[in-house]
Design a protein around this motif. Sequence first.
Motif, short mmCIF file in Angstrom:
data_model
loop_
_atom_site.label_atom_id
_atom_site.label_comp_id
_atom_site.label_asym_id
_atom_site.label_seq_id
_atom_site.Cartn_x
_atom_site.Cartn_y
_atom_site.Cartn_z
N TRP A 147 0.78 -1.35 0.12
CA TRP A 147 -0.09 -0.24 0.12
C TRP A 147 0.99 1.13 -0.23
O TRP A 147 0.13 2.39 0.33
CB TRP A 147 -0.59 -0.17 1.41
N SER A 148 1.83 1.04 -0.54
CA SER A 148 2.94 2.43 -0.02
C SER A 148 3.25 3.20 -1.23
O SER A 148 2.77 4.09 -0.81
CB SER A 148 5.04 1.64 -0.03
N THR A 149 2.63 2.64 -2.90
CA THR A 149 2.27 4.31 -3.13
C THR A 149 1.35 4.64 -2.98
O THR A 149 0.93 6.13 -3.47
CB THR A 149 2.11 3.18 -4.65
N ALA A 150 0.25 4.08 -2.54
CA ALA A 150 -1.14 4.68 -2.33
C ALA A 150 -0.95 5.99 -0.68
O ALA A 150 -1.59 6.54 -0.99
CB ALA A 150 -2.33 3.91 -2.00
N ALA A 151 -0.21 5.68 0.00
CA ALA A 151 -0.07 5.82 0.97
C ALA A 151 1.16 7.05 1.00
O ALA A 151 0.85 8.15 1.23
CB ALA A 151 0.53 4.76 2.20
N ASN A 152 2.19 6.72 0.74
CA ASN A 152 3.19 7.64 0.11
C ASN A 152 2.54 8.91 -1.26
O ASN A 152 2.49 10.37 -0.53
CB ASN A 152 4.04 7.29 -0.64
N SER A 153 1.45 9.01 -1.65
CA SER A 153 0.01 9.77 -2.59
C SER A 153 -0.44 10.46 -1.81
O SER A 153 -0.77 11.74 -1.65
CB SER A 153 0.27 8.32 -3.05
N ALA A 154 -0.92 9.87 -0.65
CA ALA A 154 -1.69 10.36 -0.07
C ALA A 154 -1.30 11.19 1.43
O ALA A 154 -1.75 12.46 1.38
CB ALA A 154 -2.83 9.79 0.98
N GLY A 155 0.20 11.00 1.31
CA GLY A 155 1.28 12.17 2.30
C GLY A 155 1.50 13.18 1.53
O GLY A 155 1.42 14.51 1.93
N PHE A 156 1.98 12.87 0.14
CA PHE A 156 1.93 13.86 -0.68
C PHE A 156 1.36 15.32 -0.39
O PHE A 156 1.09 16.02 -0.31
CB PHE A 156 2.40 13.27 -1.82
N VAL A 157 -0.30 14.47 -1.12
CA VAL A 157 -1.59 15.34 -0.74
C VAL A 157 -1.58 16.63 0.79
O VAL A 157 -1.98 17.87 0.35
CB VAL A 157 -2.22 15.26 -1.22
N ALA A 158 -1.53 16.00 1.57
CA ALA A 158 -1.12 16.17 2.76
C ALA A 158 -0.54 17.10 3.17
O ALA A 158 -0.21 18.33 3.38
CB ALA A 158 -1.78 15.18 4.49
N ALA A 159 0.38 16.91 3.22
CA ALA A 159 1.75 17.21 2.81
C ALA A 159 1.91 19.46 2.04
O ALA A 159 2.15 19.86 1.95
CB ALA A 159 3.24 16.81 2.35
N LEU A 160 1.26 18.97 0.66
CA LEU A 160 0.54 19.91 -0.06
C LEU A 160 -0.26 21.23 0.18
O LEU A 160 0.13 22.46 0.84
CB LEU A 160 0.52 19.60 -1.32
N GLY A 161 -1.22 20.37 1.03
CA GLY A 161 -2.32 20.56 1.84
C GLY A 161 -1.25 21.86 2.89
O GLY A 161 -1.83 23.27 3.52
N LEU A 162 -0.30 21.53 4.47
CA LEU A 162 0.14 21.51 4.98
C LEU A 162 1.02 22.69 5.00
O LEU A 162 0.94 24.29 5.47
CB LEU A 162 0.94 20.90 5.60
N ALA A 163 1.59 23.11 3.93
CA ALA A 163 2.55 24.19 2.73
C ALA A 163 2.11 25.13 2.60
O ALA A 163 1.82 25.58 2.63
CB ALA A 163 3.64 23.40 1.99
N SER A 164 0.90 24.96 1.97
CA SER A 164 -0.57 26.14 1.68
C SER A 164 -0.73 26.87 2.80
O SER A 164 -1.03 27.79 2.56
CB SER A 164 -1.99 25.48 0.63
N VAL A 165 -1.08 25.92 3.82
CA VAL A 165 -0.93 26.93 5.02
C VAL A 165 -0.11 28.25 5.35
O VAL A 165 -0.15 28.88 6.58
CB VAL A 165 -1.43 25.93 5.98
N VAL A 166 1.31 26.66 5.12
CA VAL A 166 2.13 28.07 5.68
C VAL A 166 3.02 28.83 4.84
O VAL A 166 3.24 30.17 5.38
CB VAL A 166 3.53 26.67 6.36
#
Length: 335
Positions: free
Chosen positions: A99-118
Motif C-alpha cells: 500500500w506504499s504507493t497509495a499511502a505516499n500519494s496521500a501523504g503528498f496531498v496532505a503535505a501539500l495542504g500543510l505547505a499551503s497553510v504555511v
Amino acid sequence: MTLTKPRSGATGAHRGARRPGTGRAVAVLVLVALGALIPLLGPSPALHGTGEADAPGTGGIALLRTVLFAALSVPVGELFVRRLVRSVPGAPAALPRSWSTAANSAGFVAALGLASVVATGNLVPDGLADIDVGGLYDSRDGKLALLEVNGFLAAALCAASGRPGTQVWPLAAIVVAEALRAHPTTEYGPMTGSGLTLVHLTCASLWVGGLLYALRTLRLWQKGEAGAALLGRYARVAAVLLAAITATGVSSSLRRMPPETVLEQLTDTAYGRVLLAKVILMAGVAALALWARIRLARAADPLSASSPARAEVYVLALVVAVSGLLTALPVPIRW
C-alpha cells in the motif's frame, strides 16, 4: 459420517472459543475509545472552559497531520516487516500487496495542504491567490514543508519502481523534517526536542505500520508456524518500540509542561486534555499488546494472539488521530 461430525464439532468448539476473546477485545476497544471522545469531536470541546481561543484552521490542520502520520506509518511498517520476514524460517514467498504507493500519494496531498497553510502565514487560504509559493523558500517552516512535500513525492515514485526499498531515504528525510518543524528555534533546547520527536515518530511509525502489515501477512499465510514466528519476532521488537515511545513521550511532555504544573494543565488546557486522551488510549494499547504477548507465549494456538492485535490496530488508529490534533493545538499558553 464419523469423520465429518467430529470435524464439525471441533470447528464449532473452535468458533466458540474465539467469541469470548473477540468480545473482550471489543470491550477494551470501546472503553479506551471513550478517552478519545474530546479530540475526535474536534478542538472546540477541548478548548471549552480553558480561556484559550480556537486557532485558525485547527480542525483542518489536525486532519491533514493525521493523514500525514498515517501515510508515513504504512510504508515504514511495510519495509520493517518485510525485513523481519527474511529471518523467518520457511516463510512463504507470498506477501500482501504493498500500500506504499497509495499511502505516499496521500501523504503528498496532505503535505501539500500543510505547505499551503504555511505559505499563507499559517492561515487557511481562501483561494490560490492567497498562497505565496515563493515565500516558502524564505522561512524555515516553509523549507521544511517543501521538504516533506518532495519527500512524499519521491517516496511514492520509489515505491512504484522496481526497487521499493529505496523509499527509506525520502521517508527518513520526512521524519527529520517533521522533528525539526515541531521544535522552532525560539524554543528552549530545540535540538533536544527535535531529537526526542525524531525517536518518538520513528518508533511510532514502525509500531503502527509494522503491526498493520504483520496482520495482513498473517491473514495471507493463514495457519502455520511461519505466521507464529513472524508475530513473535514483531512482538519482541514492539516491546522495545513501546519503551522508547513512552520514554520520549514523557520527556517531551515534561519539557513543555513543568512537572509541578502537569496535573493542572492536563485538565485546564486544550493541549493537556488531548494529551490526557492520548495517554488513556496508549494505556489501552499497552494492555492489548501485553494480552497478545501472553497469548503468543502461553496459548495452545499462538496465532490466537492476532485477535487482541487487531484490536490494538484499531486503537492505534485513534492514537494517530489524537496525535494529529495534538500537533495542531497550541502548546499550553494563552492566545
